[in-house]
Design a protein around this motif. Structure first.
Motif, PDB file in Angstrom:
ATOM      1  N   SER A  83       0.818  -1.207   0.000  1.00 16.20           N
ATOM      2  CA  SER A  83       0.000   0.000   0.000  1.00 16.20           C
ATOM      3  C   SER A  83       0.856   1.263   0.000  1.00 16.20           C
ATOM      4  O   SER A  83       0.346   2.362  -0.235  1.00 16.20           O
ATOM      5  N   GLN A  84       2.157   1.113   0.240  1.00 16.71           N
ATOM      6  CA  GLN A  84       3.068   2.256   0.249  1.00 16.71           C
ATOM      7  C   GLN A  84       3.664   2.540  -1.126  1.00 16.71           C
ATOM      8  O   GLN A  84       4.457   3.460  -1.275  1.00 16.71           O
ATOM      9  N   ARG A  85       3.293   1.717  -2.146  1.00 12.54           N
ATOM     10  CA  ARG A  85       3.739   1.959  -3.516  1.00 12.54           C
ATOM     11  C   ARG A  85       2.545   2.368  -4.366  1.00 12.54           C
ATOM     12  O   ARG A  85       1.463   1.791  -4.253  1.00 12.54           O
ATOM     13  N   ALA A  86       2.768   3.346  -5.232  1.00  3.24           N
ATOM     14  CA  ALA A  86       1.694   3.774  -6.131  1.00  3.24           C
ATOM     15  C   ALA A  86       1.496   2.789  -7.278  1.00  3.24           C
ATOM     16  O   ALA A  86       0.395   2.677  -7.828  1.00  3.24           O
ATOM     17  N   GLN A 126      -6.643  -1.920   0.630  1.00  7.16           N
ATOM     18  CA  GLN A 126      -5.357  -1.324   1.005  1.00  7.16           C
ATOM     19  C   GLN A 126      -4.788  -0.544  -0.169  1.00  7.16           C
ATOM     20  O   GLN A 126      -3.637  -0.726  -0.546  1.00  7.16           O
ATOM     21  N   CYS A 127      -5.592   0.337  -0.728  1.00 10.79           N
ATOM     22  CA  CYS A 127      -5.158   1.083  -1.909  1.00 10.79           C
ATOM     23  C   CYS A 127      -3.975   2.001  -1.591  1.00 10.79           C
ATOM     24  O   CYS A 127      -3.044   2.133  -2.379  1.00 10.79           O
ATOM     25  N   GLY A 128      -4.014   2.640  -0.428  1.00  9.79           N
ATOM     26  CA  GLY A 128      -2.876   3.434   0.036  1.00  9.79           C
ATOM     27  C   GLY A 128      -2.502   4.578  -0.880  1.00  9.79           C
ATOM     28  O   GLY A 128      -3.356   5.310  -1.374  1.00  9.79           O
ATOM     29  N   VAL A 129      -1.209   4.704  -1.185  1.00  8.61           N
ATOM     30  CA  VAL A 129      -0.712   5.868  -1.935  1.00  8.61           C
ATOM     31  C   VAL A 129      -1.154   5.859  -3.388  1.00  8.61           C
ATOM     32  O   VAL A 129      -1.019   6.866  -4.086  1.00  8.61           O
ATOM     33  N   ALA A 130      -1.671   4.732  -3.881  1.00  8.71           N
ATOM     34  CA  ALA A 130      -2.144   4.683  -5.266  1.00  8.71           C
ATOM     35  C   ALA A 130      -3.453   5.433  -5.445  1.00  8.71           C
ATOM     36  O   ALA A 130      -3.851   5.712  -6.577  1.00  8.71           O
ATOM     37  N   CYS A 131      -4.134   5.775  -4.349  1.00  8.90           N
ATOM     38  CA  CYS A 131      -5.446   6.405  -4.446  1.00  8.90           C
ATOM     39  C   CYS A 131      -5.335   7.915  -4.270  1.00  8.90           C
ATOM     40  O   CYS A 131      -4.772   8.391  -3.277  1.00  8.90           O
TER      41      CYS A 131
END
Length: 234
Positions: A83-86, A126-131
């Motif tokens: 989730s920390q990678r786009a 867990q989309c994280g930084v990609a969102c």
């Protein structure tokens, strides 16, 4: 953004009653490398998502070169994901696809093909930084997507018993997303083309494909796609 992948696929053909069928399992290994204005994002390398496919031909007539097929796809989130990678080689969600296709002769050497498929998406919790909008680092950021429909059609030209070439026009529509239940108003509306060639040899079947997006409404534009495939029978 450049993406390279090597895909291993095992295919089994069989009959279900009088109907021909085929199933395959495939697993990719590759990398995603952001570049240009995205170059500050980390790359990802590893195993991608496992794909399971089964297809049946309710009608298949080799003499008249007329075929009607139905196929189902299941893509499982088996690849590496953070989730920390786009950008990841895995989408961290299940996907299902149903496709129907029809092929019939136009002339002695030219066939026409049309296929329609719709893909349904599971959620990525867990989309994280990609969102978007601000590159949230929260692992609990959830992504949901509406079904995406692809329609493709085009001619297939049989040069001789060895070489075949084809061209396809592909139109994709739908697939709008919601992030944490907030609608993003980003309906996909993409047109692309794909050129292909095949060679049936004593070693196996070689194929080469090249394509690109012609027009998009939302998302990244695909400036080029190049695929080389080899299939052997045993």
């Amino acid at each position: 953004m450049d993406t390279q992948s090597t895909i291993a696929r095992y295919v089994r053909t069989y009959s279900v009653g009088d109907l021909p069928g085929a199933s395959y399992i495939q697993l990719p290994y590759g990398n995603t490398r952001p570049a240009g204005s995205l170059a500050n994002n980390p790359t990802d390398t590893g195993i991608g998502d496992l794909t399971l496919v089964t297809a049946l031909w309710p009608y298949a007539n080799k003499q008249t070169r007329t075929y009607f097929a139905v196929g189902g796809y299941l893509i499982a989130p088996t690849g590496g994901y953070s989730s920390q990678r786009a950008f990841n080689v895995s989408e961290n969600r299940y996907r299902m696809d149903l496709q129907i296709g029809f092929q019939a002769p136009i002339t002695d050497r030219i066939d026409g093909m049309i296929a329609v498929d719709t893909m349904w998406f599971g959620g990525n919790g867990q989309c994280g930084v990609a969102c978007p909008p601000s590159g949230s680092t929260l692992a609990t950021t959830s992504l949901n997507q509406k079904p995406l429909t692809n329609t493709q059609l085009g001619p297939i030209y049989r040069i001789n018993d060895i070489f075949t070439v084809g061209a396809s026009y592909i139109y994709a529509a739908g697939g709008a997303t919601s992030i944490n239940n907030v609608y993003q108003n980003n309906v996909v509306n993409t047109q692309r083309f794909l050129l292909s060639g095949q060679a049936h040899t004593a070693l196996g079947r070689f194929s080469l494909q090249y394509g690109r997006d012609m027009e998009i409404k939302n998302g990244f534009i695909q400036t080029r796609v190049l695929a080389v495939r080899f299939m052997t029978y045993f």
